[in-house]
Design a protein around this motif. Structure first.
Motif, short mmCIF file in Angstrom:
data_model
loop_
_atom_site.label_atom_id
_atom_site.label_comp_id
_atom_site.label_asym_id
_atom_site.label_seq_id
_atom_site.Cartn_x
_atom_site.Cartn_y
_atom_site.Cartn_z
N ALA A 153 -35.84 -180.58 -86.93
CA ALA A 153 -35.54 -181.30 -88.18
C ALA A 153 -36.66 -181.10 -89.20
N ALA A 154 -37.91 -181.19 -88.76
CA ALA A 154 -39.04 -181.03 -89.67
C ALA A 154 -39.08 -179.62 -90.26
N LEU A 155 -38.84 -178.63 -89.43
CA LEU A 155 -38.85 -177.24 -89.92
C LEU A 155 -37.73 -177.00 -90.93
N LEU A 156 -36.54 -177.51 -90.61
CA LEU A 156 -35.41 -177.33 -91.52
C LEU A 156 -35.62 -178.10 -92.82
N ARG A 157 -36.16 -179.29 -92.73
CA ARG A 157 -36.40 -180.09 -93.93
C ARG A 157 -37.45 -179.44 -94.82
N ALA A 158 -38.48 -178.88 -94.20
CA ALA A 158 -39.57 -178.29 -94.97
C ALA A 158 -39.23 -176.90 -95.52
N PHE A 159 -38.53 -176.10 -94.74
CA PHE A 159 -38.33 -174.71 -95.14
C PHE A 159 -36.89 -174.33 -95.42
N GLY A 160 -35.94 -175.18 -95.08
CA GLY A 160 -34.54 -174.95 -95.39
C GLY A 160 -33.95 -173.72 -94.73
N PRO A 161 -32.99 -173.08 -95.41
CA PRO A 161 -32.26 -171.95 -94.82
C PRO A 161 -33.12 -170.80 -94.29
N PRO A 162 -34.26 -170.46 -94.91
CA PRO A 162 -35.03 -169.34 -94.36
C PRO A 162 -35.51 -169.55 -92.92
N ILE A 163 -35.70 -170.79 -92.50
CA ILE A 163 -36.18 -171.05 -91.15
C ILE A 163 -35.04 -171.05 -90.13
#
Length: 192
Positions: A153-163
């Protein structure tokens, strides 16, 4: 067939009751279902990044509850299913050795399986079959599943689609390497 099941799970992300679908998928994945809840979580978080923590919380809670169901499957069906199979193959005495060994390191097994791509359901059922201390099992499951889902969740929230590609393809490997390094470090400290 597995691809259709994967596509069906992914389609649930757009459903108005996606949070309930996530809870069901996370629950059954911890005891019997082959598709991880990440498949549903990722598109849900990408669509609503502000809800990332709630989504991860639902996945964690449902996964731990599903883990308890897996534990009870192992505990409840071992005598009826598992023991007769072991007796048939003449391995029942070896299971007692395995049980003692597993219960000594069972918390680590739950932590590692909860973080890595290893099927969590195998460890939840095995924990019940071996009688792993229930509070130890629950605490390890909460830590492992919480870390896994909240990191995603943290990675997706911070970096969005590129992650997304990284998470879908490589995050399991990163978690696996982290667990190997962690366990390796404890082994080194203990034996050196």
């Amino acid at each position: 067939m597995l691809r259709r099941l994967y596509d069906w799970t992914l389609s649930l992300a757009a459903h108005p009751r996606a949070m309930w679908a996530l809870a069901v998928v996370a629950f059954v994945e911890s005891s019997v279902f082959p598709i991880p809840p990440d498949v549903l979580m990722i598109p849900m978080i990408l669509a609503a990044p502000r809800r990332a923590w709630a989504i991860a919380g639902v996945a964690t809670l449902a996964s731990v509850l599903g883990g308890l169901a897996g534990y009870w499957i192992g505990a409840g069906l071992f005598e009826q299913v598992g023991r007769p199979v072991l007796d048939f193959y003449g391995k029942a005495d070896r299971f007692e050795e395995f049980r003692a060994s597993y219960n000594e390191f069972g918390a680590w097994a739950v932590l590692i399986a909860g973080l890595t791509p290893f099927p969590f359901k195998v460890v939840t059922i095995l924990s019940g079959a071996t009688g792993l201390n229930l509070p130890v099992f629950v605490v390890a499951a909460i830590i492992a599943r919480g870390l896994r889902f909240f990191i995603v969740a943290a990675l997706l929230r911070a970096f969005g689609p590129p992650i997304r590609d990284f998470i879908e393809r490589r995050l399991g490997l990163v978690f696996t390497l982290f667990c190997v390094a962690l366990v390796g470090g404890f082994v080194l400290v203990r034996y050196i």
